[in-house]
Design an enzyme around this catalytic site. Structure first.
Site, short mmCIF file in Angstrom:
data_model
loop_
_atom_site.label_atom_id
_atom_site.label_comp_id
_atom_site.label_asym_id
_atom_site.label_seq_id
_atom_site.Cartn_x
_atom_site.Cartn_y
_atom_site.Cartn_z
N GLY A 222 0.81 -1.21 0.00
CA GLY A 222 0.00 0.00 0.00
C GLY A 222 0.85 1.26 0.00
O GLY A 222 1.69 1.44 0.88
N GLY B 69 -0.33 4.34 0.35
CA GLY B 69 -1.15 5.42 0.90
C GLY B 69 -0.31 6.22 1.89
O GLY B 69 0.93 6.18 1.87
N PHE B 70 -0.98 6.93 2.78
CA PHE B 70 -0.27 7.77 3.75
C PHE B 70 0.69 6.94 4.60
O PHE B 70 1.82 7.34 4.86
CB PHE B 70 -1.26 8.47 4.66
CG PHE B 70 -2.02 9.57 3.99
CD1 PHE B 70 -1.44 10.81 3.78
CD2 PHE B 70 -3.31 9.37 3.55
CE1 PHE B 70 -2.14 11.83 3.16
CE2 PHE B 70 -4.03 10.38 2.94
CZ PHE B 70 -3.44 11.61 2.73
N GLY B 71 0.23 5.78 5.07
CA GLY B 71 1.04 4.96 5.96
C GLY B 71 2.21 4.33 5.24
O GLY B 71 3.37 4.42 5.67
N VAL C 151 -1.89 -7.34 -4.20
CA VAL C 151 -1.49 -8.42 -3.30
C VAL C 151 -2.74 -9.25 -2.97
O VAL C 151 -3.80 -8.70 -2.66
CB VAL C 151 -0.86 -7.85 -2.01
CG1 VAL C 151 -0.57 -8.96 -1.01
CG2 VAL C 151 0.41 -7.08 -2.35
N GLU D 296 -18.82 17.33 4.00
CA GLU D 296 -18.04 18.01 2.96
C GLU D 296 -18.68 17.80 1.58
O GLU D 296 -18.81 18.74 0.79
CB GLU D 296 -16.60 17.48 2.97
CG GLU D 296 -15.86 17.95 4.20
CD GLU D 296 -14.48 17.33 4.40
OE1 GLU D 296 -13.77 17.80 5.30
OE2 GLU D 296 -14.12 16.40 3.68
N ALA E 219 -5.58 10.41 8.38
CA ALA E 219 -4.28 10.49 7.72
C ALA E 219 -3.11 10.68 8.72
O ALA E 219 -2.09 10.01 8.59
CB ALA E 219 -4.30 11.62 6.70
C1 FAD Z 1 -13.35 10.52 1.21
C2 FAD Z 1 -12.37 10.51 2.36
C3 FAD Z 1 -12.08 11.69 3.02
C4 FAD Z 1 -11.18 11.70 4.08
N1 FAD Z 1 -10.89 12.88 4.71
C5 FAD Z 1 -9.94 12.91 5.68
C6 FAD Z 1 -9.57 14.13 6.30
O1 FAD Z 1 -10.10 15.19 5.98
N2 FAD Z 1 -8.58 14.11 7.24
C7 FAD Z 1 -7.96 12.95 7.60
O2 FAD Z 1 -7.07 12.97 8.44
N3 FAD Z 1 -8.31 11.77 7.05
C8 FAD Z 1 -9.29 11.72 6.10
N4 FAD Z 1 -9.63 10.53 5.52
C9 FAD Z 1 -8.99 9.30 6.01
C10 FAD Z 1 -7.59 9.15 5.45
O3 FAD Z 1 -7.62 9.35 4.05
C11 FAD Z 1 -7.11 7.75 5.79
O4 FAD Z 1 -7.07 7.65 7.19
C12 FAD Z 1 -5.74 7.47 5.21
O5 FAD Z 1 -5.79 7.50 3.79
C13 FAD Z 1 -5.25 6.10 5.67
O6 FAD Z 1 -4.00 5.86 5.12
P1 FAD Z 1 -3.54 4.37 4.85
O7 FAD Z 1 -2.13 4.45 4.38
O8 FAD Z 1 -3.86 3.51 5.98
O9 FAD Z 1 -4.48 3.87 3.66
P2 FAD Z 1 -4.74 4.50 2.23
O10 FAD Z 1 -4.31 5.91 2.14
O11 FAD Z 1 -6.13 4.15 1.91
O12 FAD Z 1 -3.77 3.66 1.28
C14 FAD Z 1 -3.94 2.30 1.06
C15 FAD Z 1 -3.23 1.91 -0.22
O13 FAD Z 1 -3.23 0.49 -0.32
C16 FAD Z 1 -3.46 0.12 -1.66
N5 FAD Z 1 -4.01 -1.24 -1.67
C17 FAD Z 1 -5.17 -1.64 -1.11
N6 FAD Z 1 -5.34 -2.96 -1.28
C18 FAD Z 1 -4.25 -3.40 -1.98
C19 FAD Z 1 -3.85 -4.66 -2.46
N7 FAD Z 1 -4.59 -5.77 -2.27
N8 FAD Z 1 -2.69 -4.76 -3.14
C20 FAD Z 1 -1.93 -3.64 -3.35
N9 FAD Z 1 -2.26 -2.41 -2.90
C21 FAD Z 1 -3.41 -2.30 -2.22
C22 FAD Z 1 -4.43 1.18 -2.16
O14 FAD Z 1 -4.40 1.28 -3.57
C23 FAD Z 1 -3.91 2.43 -1.46
O15 FAD Z 1 -3.00 3.14 -2.26
C24 FAD Z 1 -10.54 10.50 4.47
C25 FAD Z 1 -10.83 9.31 3.80
C26 FAD Z 1 -11.74 9.31 2.75
C27 FAD Z 1 -12.04 8.02 2.02
#
Ligand code: FAD
Length: 421
Positions: free
Chosen positions: A11, A13-15, A79, A170, A316
């Site tokens: 992943g 994403g942010f993490g 994955v 929002e 995030a």
């Molecule tokens: C519409 C919306 C608005 C939001 N607004 C806010 C806000 O204003 N402030 C705030 O703090 N938080 C907000 N959030 C929450 C914040 O976006 C999440 O907490 C944050 O993105 C979590 O980060 P993460 O790395 O855990 O997951 P994510 O950022 O979701 O990243 C996960 C990644 O894993 C990848 N992935 C998933 N499954 C697989 C797989 N099987 N194989 C390979 N790759 C995979 C995905 O493609 C993605 O790139 C919001 C969320 C949403 C949906």
């Protein structure tokens, strides 16, 4: 020659990005895997869906983020599982990836709470595809109503948003603004004042994690901008062209945006990891997964807790801080040092309601409302966006939208519908 430990991060994403960045210069080989070749800035997806920003403003190519980090490789792929005895990760249709450390950072996904018809007819808002699909659909509904105004009687311009959390608030606020500010001018022959945004929340208040004064401000602002906010209401079922509420009312509506709840990515189950509430992966205080040596979980997918044992919110800043923490722990283990528990530094919470309207509750009991909170919200999102190009582009778009009362990308591109509305 010494064997270099392999770290696989699932992943980008942010993490996941913070895990990879935090291992810069460490004696490890990092493979960052994502199903997309880009990182998505989820907090601004609703602006893509409501034509405030372009998809390219909120996404960044992952490879472009690691030009200066020699120990990171990117692999695009989905994955699907792991072999814990062979210590390999299965990537759909590709050779397995061996690992010494496996960091699950796969985020969360929508949950429909078993609402009949919601999955078939509702629009979730978790990916860039979701946001683009919703934008296509919204604009297409106006085009259809312009061609045939009887569409209005069939709910063509009734937009139901389910969930009164930040995403629902929002989205509802941005839709109301789009209709009043922009579509009113785009469709001079259509009675745009008949377009309705209905925000449905099961509880008796909006913005659950916020204080009562912030909740009230959000409610009053949305209502003053024409949003029909229904508190204590519940969607019982969804059909093509209508939404039925728990009290039996059937509302003709051709759009249902689902912002009501999330569950951990089902990959957690496919990887056979221990799970708790809403599927979140059980973690030790240092974010290791119990019973799976070398496995870690960060961000939305992880059930990380604060020092009192309460689950941390899926936000995030939690994902970023937990990602950085795991990178530090892997370094510590490589140096033969013990791990340390994860401590989240609360950065506060914010939600925007629309133009010059937001609520922000920051550390130190600083509570902002209205234009000041809105400016704070804009600044924070600009700083957090990934990549200077995206920041510059978003800033220009926001300034343009603010000064001209206009919106840019209200395009219909690619496939319009995900179902038979
Ligand atoms: C519409 C919306 C608005 C939001 N607004 C806010 C806000 O204003 N402030 C705030 O703090 N938080 C907000 N959030 C929450 C914040 O976006 C999440 O907490 C944050 O993105 C979590 O980060 P993460 O790395 O855990 O997951 P994510 O950022 O979701 O990243 C996960 C990644 O894993 C990848 N992935 C998933 N499954 C697989 C797989 N099987 N194989 C390979 N790759 C995979 C995905 O493609 C993605 O790139 C919001 C969320 C949403 C949906």
């Amino acid at each position: 020659m010494a064997v270099v430990p392999k770290v696989v991060v699932i992943g980008a994403g942010f993490g996941g990005l913070e895990v990879a960045r935090g291992l810069k210069g460490a004696p490890v080989d990092v493979t960052l895997v994502d199903q997309h070749n880009f990182h998505t800035f989820q907090p601004l997806l609703y602006q893509v869906a409501t034509a405030g920003l372009s998809p390219t403003d909120v996404a960044h190519v992952v490879r472009g983020l690691f030009h200066r980090q020699a120990n990171v490789r990117f692999r695009q792929g989905t994955v699907t599982g792991a072999d814990w005895s062979a210590r390999t990760v299965t990537v759909d249709g590709q050779p397995d990836l061996p690992f010494d450390h496996l960091v699950l950072a796969a985020g969360a996904t929508v949950t429909w709470f078993g609402t009949p018809g919601a999955a078939e007819h509702g629009f979730p808002l978790y990916t860039l595809e979701d946001a683009t699909r919703l934008r296509n659909h919204v604009v297409e509904r106006f085009e259809a109503a312009d061609r045939d105004p009887t569409e209005l009687d069939r709910g063509g311009l009734t937009f139901v948003v389910v969930g009164g959390g930040p995403t629902g608030v929002e989205t509802a606020g941005a839709l109301a603004e789009l209709f009043a500010m922009v579509f009113r001018k785009d469709y001079p022959n259509l009675d745009v004042s008949r377009a309705r945004v209905v925000l449905v929340e099961m509880q008796d208040h909006l913005l659950h994690p916020f204080k009562a004064s912030s909740r009230r401000h959000a409610l009053e602002t949305l209502r003053s901008r024409g949003v029909d906010v229904r508190l204590g209401a519940q969607v019982a079922s969804v059909a093509a062209g209508s939404v039925t509420f728990a009290d039996g009312e059937e509302l003709p509506a051709q759009t249902l945006v689902w912002a009501a709840g999330i569950q951990a990515n089902p990959l957690a189950a496919a990887l056979d990891l221990p799970q708790g509430r809403a599927g979140r992966v059980t973690v030790e205080p240092d974010l290791r997964v119990p019973g799976r040596p070398g496995a870690w979980a960060v961000g939305d997918v992880a059930a990380a807790a604060d020092r009192h044992g309460s689950l941390l919110p899926q936000l995030a800043p939690v994902a970023m801080q937990s990602g950085r923490h795991v990178a530090r722990q892997i370094r510590r283990l490589l140096e033969g040092r013990p791990t340390t528990p994860f401590r989240y530094r609360d950065k506060g919470i914010m939600a925007t309601i629309g133009r010059r309207a937001a609520v922000a509750e920051l550390p130190g009991r600083i509570h902002l409302r209205g234009a000041l909170a809105w400016v704070a919200w804009l600044a924070l999102h600009l700083v957090t966006l990934v990549g200077p190009r995206n920041r510059a582009s978003v800033l220009i778009n926001w300034a343009w939208n603010y000064l001209t009362w206009d919106r840019g990308p209200r395009l219909i591109t690619g496939s319009v519908r995900r179902h038979d509305l």
